[in-house]
Design an enzyme around this catalytic site. Structure first.
Site, PDB file in Angstrom:
ATOM      1  N   GLU A 114     -34.229   9.255  10.204  1.00 12.70           N
ATOM      2  CA  GLU A 114     -33.988   8.439   8.994  1.00 12.70           C
ATOM      3  C   GLU A 114     -34.521   9.377   7.827  1.00 12.70           C
ATOM      4  OE1 GLU A 114     -34.091   7.190   5.663  1.00 12.70           O
ATOM      5  OE2 GLU A 114     -36.037   6.160   6.094  1.00 12.70           O
ATOM      6  N   CYS A 157     -36.479   5.646  -0.105  1.00 14.00           N
ATOM      7  CA  CYS A 157     -35.332   6.535   0.365  1.00 14.00           C
ATOM      8  C   CYS A 157     -34.251   5.756  -0.082  1.00 14.00           C
ATOM      9  CB  CYS A 157     -35.363   6.998   1.882  1.00 14.00           C
ATOM     10  SG  CYS A 157     -35.698   5.533   2.995  1.00 14.00           S
ATOM     11  N   ASN A 195     -44.855   6.713   2.660  1.00 21.40           N
ATOM     12  CA  ASN A 195     -44.505   5.944   1.652  1.00 21.40           C
ATOM     13  C   ASN A 195     -44.749   4.523   1.888  1.00 21.40           C
ATOM     14  OD1 ASN A 195     -42.292   6.569   3.241  1.00 21.40           O
ATOM     15  ND2 ASN A 195     -40.981   5.643   1.687  1.00 21.40           N
TER      16      ASN A 195
END
Length: 485
Positions: A258, A292, A163
């Protein structure tokens, strides 16, 4: 859904393996495709187990070179690499748009952010310091000098997502090199091209051979890195299942994970509704919600619920969906048609369970319209899971306390946002929200490269941000010197 016109094929690149300072071909190949045009973009050379072994071996050979390199030279390399990325900003940005469909303006911004990340990492290379320990605080410590040093952890295995492919590579590679480590990097197989630019920038800046090595492939290549006994630390950004798998198979290695979230945001009755609605729309749907920390859940105090919802729908309706190569496009495709189909299925499931779609919900290939849902329940996937798509759920609440409890009712805890004119309410949220970061009068989807970034619960372990990542990627070594005659 209206689709803006195409601008044509952007060409094809090659992403080879990079091991020990040399580009290497692989007999196994894969092809990435532009998610909007579906045209071939990059020929990917897929690593074998032997290639991973060679990459780790090269990183081991370079360990003493990087560990012995003066801090100012490490900083100089990182700064020069940042300059090289900016010099090639246009072509690097085009590679990002071609592979993951990020609108051109956002891709340009990502290159700038990646360069800034490397610059912050360069600063931190010069700031690595220990502390003096007062040894004579104990009678047994008389005539002893004690201090600590920060030393490299060794070899960093870095696994990055699609992303923000370039900037998240920079967030792992930059601090690793700043700390005097060597790196084995596995980029996302959907977005390998920009790793070539990063390597070329570091190579041009004078990074020694073996200090960074790149192997391409899927989960099997990632697992080979994670389980390799020569790798000392693994840093990963991605989903919960993959993160849990990494933690389970890494053994005694340190892991930094993460793992995303389903960010909750709060709008209080005293908030600036226009600002809140404008920012929520931009940060729920920008890059098709594939962040996210993208706004996913909005809890609005009931007195302003209808007014906020009306404004949110107005701002959402102004977003232009279509070809990411066109400068006027706000929202391009998701990473793949399969990803868009999954999110579309979640929307339909929520609707079948009683949710109402106020706008959006329609899909055309990998394009999915920005979707606003109401009448949702906490157990719906669009609420309790990470959608990672252009979907936001809006819920009315009777108090700030109820909103905070709703945000906290999640397995995730990465970031949250709150809009309010009250300092007291803001501080109440800051103290009570179970997340790694709280944005006051802004949305959850905000990140600066230098800030500590990471979550709690299933959102991960450890912190990113060059200063904090360098600390994670170095070891505190205690030194005791006996001064007795």
């Amino acid at each position: 859904m209206a689709v803006q016109p195409s601008v044509g094929n952007q060409g094809q690149a090659v992403a080879r393996l990079y091991i020990g300072g040399e580009w290497r071909e692989s007999p196994e190949r894969a092809l990435t495709r532009d998610p909007f045009h579906k045209t071939p973009v990059t020929e990917l050379h897929v690593a074998s187990g032997a290639d991973v072994e060679d990459a780790v071996r090269a990183a081991v050979a370079a360990k003493p070179v990087m560990a012995g390199m003066p801090a100012h030279k490490r900083a100089q390399i990182l700064r020069r690499a940042a300059e090289e990325l900016m010099r090639r900003r246009g072509e690097v940005a085009r590679s990002i748009t071609a592979e993951n469909g990020k609108p051109a303006a956002l891709a340009q911004r990502e290159v700038g952010r990646a360069a800034e990340t490397l610059e912050f990492a360069a600063d931190e290379a010069k700031r690595l310091a220990g502390e003096v320990i007062p040894m004579d605080s104990s009678s047994r410590g008389e005539n002893k000098l004690g201090f600590t040093l920060r030393v490299p952890v060794g070899i960093v295995g870095a696994i990055t997502p699609f992303n923000s492919p370039l900037n998240l590579m920079a967030h792992k590679v930059g601090p690793a090199l700043a700390g005097g480590n060597t790196v084995v990097l596995k980029p996302a197989p959907q977005t390998p091209w920009c790793s070539v630019y990063l390597v070329e920038a570091l190579e041009a800046a004078g990074l020694p051979p073996g200090a960074i090595n790149v192997v391409h492939g899927g989960p099997d290549v990632g697992e080979a890195i994670v389980t390799h006994p020569g790798v000392n630390l693994v840093t990963f950004t991605g989903g919960i299942r993959a993160g849990a798998r990494i933690r389970n198979i890494a053994g005694m290695k340190k892991v930094l994970l993460e793992l995303g979230g389903n960010a909750g945001n709060i709008v209080c009755a005293d908030a600036n509704l226009d600002r809140a609605a404008r920012e929520m729309a931009a940060n729920a749907f920008g890059y098709s919600g594939q962040s996210c920390i993208a706004v996913q859940r909005i809890y609005v105090e009931r007195p302003v619920y209808e007014a906020f919802l009306e404004k949110l729908l107005q701002y959402t309706s102004r977003l232009r969906v279509g070809d990411p190569w066109l400068p006027e496009t706000d929202i391009g495709p998701m990473i793949s048609e399969e990803a868009a189909e999954r999110v579309e299925a979640w929307i339909k499931e929520a609707e079948q369970q009683g949710a109402r779609i106020l706008c959006g919900g329609k899909r055309d290939g990998a394009l999915l319209e920005p979707t606003v849902l109401v009448d949702v329940r906490p157990e719906m996937k669009v609420v309790c899971e990470e959608v990672f798509g252009p979907v936001v759920s809006v819920v009315a609440v009777d108090s700030l306390e109820e909103a905070i409890a709703a945000v906290n009712d999640s397995q995730y805890g990465l970031q949250a946002g709150i809009f309010t004119a009250s300092l007291g309410k803001a501080l109440q949220a800051v103290r009570s929200l179970e997340v790694g970061g709280v944005v006051v009068n802004g949305t959850s989807n905000f990140r600066l490269e230098q800030m500590p970034y990471g979550g709690v619960k299933l959102s991960g372990i450890g912190k990113e941000g060059p200063r904090y990542a360098v600390e994670e990627m170095t070891v505190e070594r205690m030194v005791i010197i006996d001064l007795a005659p």
